[in-house]
Structures are given as structure tokens and as C-alpha cells.
Write a protein that holds these residues in place. Structure first.
Motif, PDB file in Angstrom:
ATOM      1  N   GLY A  53     -86.106  28.819   4.808  1.00 43.43           N
ATOM      2  CA  GLY A  53     -86.512  29.680   5.673  1.00 43.43           C
ATOM      3  C   GLY A  53     -86.910  30.731   4.583  1.00 43.43           C
ATOM      4  O   GLY A  53     -86.317  30.402   3.036  1.00 43.43           O
ATOM      5  N   PHE A  54     -87.502  31.769   4.732  1.00 41.15           N
ATOM      6  CA  PHE A  54     -88.044  32.781   4.086  1.00 41.15           C
ATOM      7  C   PHE A  54     -86.480  34.114   3.583  1.00 41.15           C
ATOM      8  O   PHE A  54     -85.407  33.712   3.745  1.00 41.15           O
ATOM      9  N   GLY A  55     -86.146  33.522   1.821  1.00 39.53           N
ATOM     10  CA  GLY A  55     -85.184  34.021   1.244  1.00 39.53           C
ATOM     11  C   GLY A  55     -83.992  33.182   1.110  1.00 39.53           C
ATOM     12  O   GLY A  55     -82.527  33.793   0.878  1.00 39.53           O
ATOM     13  N   HIS A  56     -83.911  32.619   1.654  1.00 38.74           N
ATOM     14  CA  HIS A  56     -83.081  31.453   1.682  1.00 38.74           C
ATOM     15  C   HIS A  56     -83.004  29.788   0.243  1.00 38.74           C
ATOM     16  O   HIS A  56     -84.038  30.457  -0.218  1.00 38.74           O
ATOM     17  N   THR A  57     -81.871  29.473   0.092  1.00 33.53           N
ATOM     18  CA  THR A  57     -81.589  29.173  -1.204  1.00 33.53           C
ATOM     19  C   THR A  57     -80.981  27.709  -0.092  1.00 33.53           C
ATOM     20  O   THR A  57     -81.203  27.520   1.023  1.00 33.53           O
ATOM     21  N   LEU A 166     -81.988  42.767   1.383  1.00 36.47           N
ATOM     22  CA  LEU A 166     -81.429  41.850   2.195  1.00 36.47           C
ATOM     23  C   LEU A 166     -80.897  42.502   3.383  1.00 36.47           C
ATOM     24  O   LEU A 166     -80.488  42.240   4.582  1.00 36.47           O
ATOM     25  N   GLU A 167     -79.617  43.501   2.709  1.00 32.24           N
ATOM     26  CA  GLU A 167     -78.716  43.591   3.837  1.00 32.24           C
ATOM     27  C   GLU A 167     -80.028  44.998   4.601  1.00 32.24           C
ATOM     28  O   GLU A 167     -79.351  44.846   6.272  1.00 32.24           O
ATOM     29  N   GLU A 168     -80.438  45.028   4.479  1.00 32.69           N
ATOM     30  CA  GLU A 168     -81.466  45.745   4.837  1.00 32.69           C
ATOM     31  C   GLU A 168     -82.354  44.494   6.536  1.00 32.69           C
ATOM     32  O   GLU A 168     -82.190  44.718   7.780  1.00 32.69           O
ATOM     33  N   TRP A 169     -82.352  43.845   5.910  1.00 27.42           N
ATOM     34  CA  TRP A 169     -82.981  42.974   6.420  1.00 27.42           C
ATOM     35  C   TRP A 169     -82.242  42.043   7.487  1.00 27.42           C
ATOM     36  O   TRP A 169     -82.459  41.849   8.309  1.00 27.42           O
ATOM     37  N   VAL A 170     -80.940  41.124   7.514  1.00 30.07           N
ATOM     38  CA  VAL A 170     -80.123  41.060   8.404  1.00 30.07           C
ATOM     39  C   VAL A 170     -79.545  42.233   9.089  1.00 30.07           C
ATOM     40  O   VAL A 170     -78.898  41.719   9.929  1.00 30.07           O
ATOM     41  N   GLU A 180     -73.167  38.096   6.261  1.00 30.59           N
ATOM     42  CA  GLU A 180     -71.483  37.690   4.950  1.00 30.59           C
ATOM     43  C   GLU A 180     -71.779  38.110   3.953  1.00 30.59           C
ATOM     44  O   GLU A 180     -73.052  37.676   3.358  1.00 30.59           O
ATOM     45  N   GLU A 181     -71.157  38.713   3.166  1.00 30.94           N
ATOM     46  CA  GLU A 181     -71.908  39.662   1.922  1.00 30.94           C
ATOM     47  C   GLU A 181     -71.675  38.430   0.970  1.00 30.94           C
ATOM     48  O   GLU A 181     -72.527  38.339  -0.541  1.00 30.94           O
ATOM     49  N   ALA A 182     -71.127  37.691   0.820  1.00 28.40           N
ATOM     50  CA  ALA A 182     -71.343  36.578  -0.044  1.00 28.40           C
ATOM     51  C   ALA A 182     -72.343  35.480   0.815  1.00 28.40           C
ATOM     52  O   ALA A 182     -72.751  35.198  -0.867  1.00 28.40           O
ATOM     53  N   LEU A 183     -73.192  35.322   1.731  1.00 20.41           N
ATOM     54  CA  LEU A 183     -74.074  35.089   1.448  1.00 20.41           C
ATOM     55  C   LEU A 183     -75.018  35.846   0.979  1.00 20.41           C
ATOM     56  O   LEU A 183     -76.305  34.970   0.577  1.00 20.41           O
ATOM     57  N   ILE A 184     -75.022  36.680   1.711  1.00 13.87           N
ATOM     58  CA  ILE A 184     -75.860  38.169   1.301  1.00 13.87           C
ATOM     59  C   ILE A 184     -76.215  38.269  -0.579  1.00 13.87           C
ATOM     60  O   ILE A 184     -77.371  38.335  -0.838  1.00 13.87           O
ATOM     61  N   ALA A 185     -74.826  38.208  -1.463  1.00 13.11           N
ATOM     62  CA  ALA A 185     -74.563  38.065  -3.312  1.00 13.11           C
ATOM     63  C   ALA A 185     -75.291  37.301  -2.967  1.00 13.11           C
ATOM     64  O   ALA A 185     -76.610  36.999  -4.028  1.00 13.11           O
ATOM     65  N   GLU A 186     -75.351  35.665  -2.978  1.00 13.63           N
ATOM     66  CA  GLU A 186     -75.577  34.323  -3.165  1.00 13.63           C
ATOM     67  C   GLU A 186     -77.628  34.664  -2.933  1.00 13.63           C
ATOM     68  O   GLU A 186     -78.059  34.147  -4.305  1.00 13.63           O
ATOM     69  N   ARG A 187     -78.083  35.032  -2.301  1.00 15.82           N
ATOM     70  CA  ARG A 187     -79.547  34.941  -1.823  1.00 15.82           C
ATOM     71  C   ARG A 187     -80.016  36.225  -2.619  1.00 15.82           C
ATOM     72  O   ARG A 187     -80.895  36.311  -2.944  1.00 15.82           O
ATOM     73  N   ALA A 188     -79.431  37.493  -3.354  1.00 12.60           N
ATOM     74  CA  ALA A 188     -79.897  38.559  -3.911  1.00 12.60           C
ATOM     75  C   ALA A 188     -79.824  37.635  -5.434  1.00 12.60           C
ATOM     76  O   ALA A 188     -80.625  38.365  -6.032  1.00 12.60           O
TER      77      ALA A 188
END
Length: 283
Positions: A53-57, A166-170, A180-188
Motif C-alpha cells: 500500500g501507500f508508502g510501504h516497502t 509519516l509520524e503524522e500519518w500513522v 513502531e519506530e523501526a517501521l516508520i524509519a524503514e518507510r522514511a
């Protein structure tokens, strides 16, 4: 809706007959077809393409892939990344070129793209699984409003940068499983602001054509999946299933992001669906 005993499915009534679709008389019975040269979904020739989906790996699907590999060990799995710099229709076409002839499973934005592929390139889509998604926005005024909102979000992504956006999005209740911080960091890391902005703009529900009127064109087996806590997408799944002959709808415990919230349960639903199908053998 009628339930299929013991499986947690409910089957959408077909508009054409007024009865229940998906049973033995359906054009694509879930028990398979008896004529022609066929292989089962458990054979090495069967393939499943997963679309994020949007912004995902591709990591969105990692736990689903792991579970499916155990449940259907001979199923060939692949994940496609969403290509950049293309329109909605072009993106769907590019996914089909990358994935080839296969079953397709898309989450959220990926689900919308898979529906587009199913109506524009039915020769490629052997079966379709749509997770937490929709066929678009039917009303033109609402579609224009959505585009305006998504363009504002695209500008905000460019202004804030990927991590802050992304932090605002989620922070939205819909995406509570994505904090999760790790997921946000990966996506960013995978999505610079320009890439996020492109998806918000070019792949917006405000830009894509509404596919509701074309759902009846889909002739391959289809399953719509949504989380029980995701009421909006549960309703959309049921509404879409009513328009696709023989379509099934499956509800799972969880919210919107089922690949992360309920990966094994989602994999089990996919495996049950695929294991009942038969496909023409690749030549």
C-alpha cells in the motif's frame, strides 16, 4: 450474506441470479474446474504476486510470506514495489508487466491497483485478493474533494519531510498498527518526500477512475478481505463483492493493516482461497 460452514466466510448474493454466488454452479467454482490442463494452487506453477500500500516497502508482506511458505510450500511468491512517475492506470499496468500471469493480492492502495489490473488486463490476473481496499469513489464531487485533500497532503509531505510526515500519518486511528519506530524509519528511508508526494497525487482515489461500474467485468475468482474493527472497509468489501459474480468476502480479527496486525490469519485466508482453485498450466 450467507455463511459457508466452518470457514468464517460469507458469500455475496449475485445480482444476476438473485441467489448465492460461489457455489458449485458458479463459473469459477472454488472446487476448481474439471476440464482442460490444470495445476493446483499447491503446485510449483502457481504464483502469487503481493502488492503493498501507500508508502510501504516489501517488508509489509514479510510475515504473510513466511506463513504462506509454510502453508503452501510450492506456491511461488513475489512482492512488487510500486513504480514511480506513472499515472494510476500506468502503475497498474507496470505491476502486471512485473508480475506476469499470476494471482494478485493487494493491500489498500495496492488493492485498488490490483482491481484496475483485473479489469484492464484480465489475461494476467488468474485470481484476485483485495485487502482493506475499495474500487474507488463513485461520486464525481466527492472524488474532486478527495483529490484536493490528497494534493494538500502531498504538499505537506514535501514540507515536513518523510519521517515527520509519516509520524503524522500513522497518528490516525486507522493506522495504529504502523506506529513502531523501526517501521516508520524503514518507510522514511525507502520513501523520500517526492516519492510520497507522487503516490498521494498520481495514485489518489481522486485521480483514479471509479471502478465500481466495471467490477462485474471481473471473471476470475475474487476474495475481498477486511478487518472486523475496520467498519468502513468491511462495508466496502461487502459492497464490492455484491458486484463481482461469485466473489467471496472474508472478515478477520483486526483493523485496517491486516498484513501487520494479523499476518498468519491473513495468510491462512489466502491459502484456503488459493488451495480451492485450479489454474490453466503455464506454457
Amino acid at each position: 450474506m450467507a455463511s459457508e460452514p466452518g470457514l468464517g466466510w460469507f458469500i455475496a448474493p449475485t445480482q444476476a441470479s438473485g441467489g448465492l454466488a460461489g457455489g458449485p454452479s458458479a463459473a469459477h467454482s472454488l472446487q476448481g474446474v474439471s476440464d482442460g490442463e490444470l495445476v493446483s494452487a499447491g503446485s510449483k506453477e502457481a504464483r502469487l504476486v503481493l502488492v503493498p500500500g501507500f508508502g510501504h516497502t516489501r517488508s509489509l508482506w514479510q510475515r504473510v510470506e513466511e506463513a504462506l511458505s509454510q502453508m503452501l510450500p510450492r506456491l511461488e511468491l513475489s512482492v512488487v514495489d510500486l513504480p514511480d512517475a506513472l499515472s494510476f492506470e500506468q502503475t497498474a499496468s507496470a505491476i502486471g508487466e512485473l508480475g506476469g500471469q499470476a494471482s494478485y493480492c493487494g493491500y489498500s492502495l495496492g488493492g485498488r491497483l490490483c482491481i484496475q489490473l483485473a479489469v484492464s488486463r484480465p489475461d494476467l490476473v488468474q485470481s484476485l485478493i483485495v485487502v482493506s481496499s475499495t474500487a474507488g469513489i463513485e461520486d464525481k464531487v466527492e472524488r474532486a474533494r478527495r483529490l484536493e485533500a490528497d494534493l494538500a497532503l502531498a504538499e505537506r509531505a514535501l514540507k515536513l519531510g518523510s519521517r515527520a510526515f509519516l509520524e503524522e500519518w500513522v497518528s490516525q486511528p486507522l493506522f495504529s498498527a504502523l506506529r513502531e519506530e523501526a517501521l516508520i524509519a524503514e518507510r522514511a528511508s525507502a520513501y523520500p518526500p517526492e516519492r510520497l508526494a507522487h503516490q498521494l497525487d498520481a495514485l489518489s482515489q481522486g485521480r483514479q477512475p471509479s471502478l465500481w461500474a466495471r467490477l462485474a467485468e471481473i471473471t476470475c475468482p475474487v476474495m475481498f478481505v477486511a478487518g472486523e474493527a475496520d467498519e468502513r472497509y468491511m462495508a466496502l468489501a461487502a459492497k464490492m463483492a455484491e458486484r463481482v459474480p461469485g466473489a467471496l468476502t472474508r472478515s478477520l480479527e483486526g483493523g485496517h493493516c491486516l498484513p501487520l496486525e494479523a499476518p498468519r490469519e491473513l495468510a491462512a485466508a489466502i491459502a484456503q482461497f488459493l488451495s480451492r482453485l485450479s489454474y490453466p498450466q503455464q506454457r
